[in-house]
Design an enzyme around this catalytic site. Structure first.
Site, PDB file in Angstrom:
ATOM      1  N   TRP A  23      28.512  16.728 124.447  1.00 37.47           N
ATOM      2  CA  TRP A  23      29.424  15.633 124.771  1.00 37.47           C
ATOM      3  C   TRP A  23      29.759  14.785 123.542  1.00 37.47           C
ATOM      4  CZ3 TRP A  23      29.080  10.368 124.196  1.00 37.47           C
ATOM      5  CH2 TRP A  23      30.062   9.612 124.847  1.00 37.47           C
ATOM      6  N   SER A  84      22.906  20.501 124.435  1.00 39.43           N
ATOM      7  CA  SER A  84      23.110  19.357 125.318  1.00 39.43           C
ATOM      8  C   SER A  84      24.069  19.751 126.452  1.00 39.43           C
ATOM      9  CB  SER A  84      23.622  18.163 124.505  1.00 39.43           C
ATOM     10  OG  SER A  84      23.480  16.962 125.213  1.00 39.43           O
ATOM     11  N   LEU A 148      20.536   7.506 116.790  1.00 35.26           N
ATOM     12  CA  LEU A 148      19.421   7.349 117.720  1.00 35.26           C
ATOM     13  C   LEU A 148      18.696   8.660 117.987  1.00 35.26           C
ATOM     14  CD1 LEU A 148      20.985   4.892 120.330  1.00 35.26           C
ATOM     15  CD2 LEU A 148      19.069   4.407 118.800  1.00 35.26           C
ATOM     16  N   ASP A 207      12.761  13.953 122.327  1.00 40.82           N
ATOM     17  CA  ASP A 207      14.084  13.844 122.950  1.00 40.82           C
ATOM     18  C   ASP A 207      14.046  12.866 124.120  1.00 40.82           C
ATOM     19  OD1 ASP A 207      16.634  14.207 123.950  1.00 40.82           O
ATOM     20  OD2 ASP A 207      16.543  16.389 123.957  1.00 40.82           O
ATOM     21  N   HIS A 235      16.931  14.924 119.753  1.00 44.74           N
ATOM     22  CA  HIS A 235      17.981  15.631 120.487  1.00 44.74           C
ATOM     23  C   HIS A 235      18.813  16.570 119.612  1.00 44.74           C
ATOM     24  CE1 HIS A 235      20.201  16.136 124.180  1.00 44.74           C
ATOM     25  NE2 HIS A 235      21.347  15.796 123.621  1.00 44.74           N
TER      26      HIS A 235
END
Length: 265
Positions: A23, A84, A148, A207, A235
């Site tokens: 995304w 993801s 992040l 994650d 992630h």
């Protein structure tokens, strides 16, 4: 105006590896792979999903329609690698078009991203808060997202990754929200259990989007799949822990070769 799916192929290997991004980003999330050892082992296929990157003139699609569109471009006997949200798309392609797929690699993905009864995930309140606050400041949103999720990653590599991603055409807020809606409502836990195609699941121990408990549950629900957790990775392990990531991909390819798989009829 480009209304075709953007698809680019590089690499000197003979095994097709289809790279499906997640995304908010585009195929530049994989830019570091071009200089990696994967370049020699695979023919790498980079795709910008509908609404993202150089496919930004395409409207966002349902999961089924996205799978159908990508299936037209995918060579037979390919390995799908979805990161993801891209893991959902890779799984859907394998479910709908198994005759084309040799194996699946799911990276920091989940068949169900949102918390459900007896299932860990992103709490609905947090997800909806992010959805409702999504605004036109795309640079800041994506920059913060990558930062992040990039623990233990070289600062210059992260800076370069952000620049690569943000150098491409931006998605619209409509595209971003429609894809979040797809993530919110999708649950493939039961369907993937019936899939006969070999699958590797890669996780990061730090994650925050895909809790490590998910690996433990899926090891039981999907006993025929393989899984690994990269220690101290978040992630985006293909940036922060390149050596471990590349080794896991190459080892899976070698494993598939021992099976002498030809795609399902």
């Amino acid at each position: 105006m480009n209304k075709k799916l953007h698809w680019k192929s590089l690499g000197t290997g003979t095994t097709n590896l289809i790279l499906i991004h997640g995304w908010g980003v585009n195929s530049k999330i994989w830019s570091i792979l071009v200089q990696s050892q994967l370049y020699q082992h695979f023919k790498l296929h980079f795709v910008d999903l509908p609404g993202f990157g150089h496919s930004n003139q395409l409207l966002p699609m349902t999961l089924n329609d996205t799978a159908e569109l990508l299936s037209v471009y995918i060579p037979k006997n390919s390995i799908l690698l979805g990161w993801s949200m891209g893991g959902l798309i890779a799984s859907k392609i394998a479910l709908n078009y198994p005759q084309k797929i040799k194996g699946i690699i799911s990276v920091c993905s989940s068949p169900c991203f949102i918390v459900r009864p007896n299932w860990p995930g992103i709490p609905k309140k947090i997800f909806l808060k992010f959805y409702n606050k999504l605004n036109i400041n795309f640079d800041r949103t994506i920059s913060e997202f990558i930062t992040l999720q990039s623990h233990n990653t070289n600062y210059l590599e992260i800076k370069n990754l952000k620049q690569q991603i943000l150098s491409q055409p931006y998605p619209t807020i409509y595209t971003l929200k429609k894809n979040l809606e797809t993530i919110f409502k999708t649950d493939l836990r039961t369907k993937i259990k019936k899939l006969k195609i070999p699958m590797l699941r890669i996780y990061g121990s730090l994650d925050t989007f895909v809790p490590k408990k998910i690996r433990e549950i899926l090891d039981i629900l999907w006993p025929k799949t393989k899984s690994i957790t990269i220690a101290h990775a978040s992630h985006i392990p293909f940036v922060s822990h390149q050596k471990e990531f590349y080794e896991s991909i190459i080892n899976f390819k070698n494993y598939l070769n021992t099976l002498k798989i030809t795609c399902q009829k």
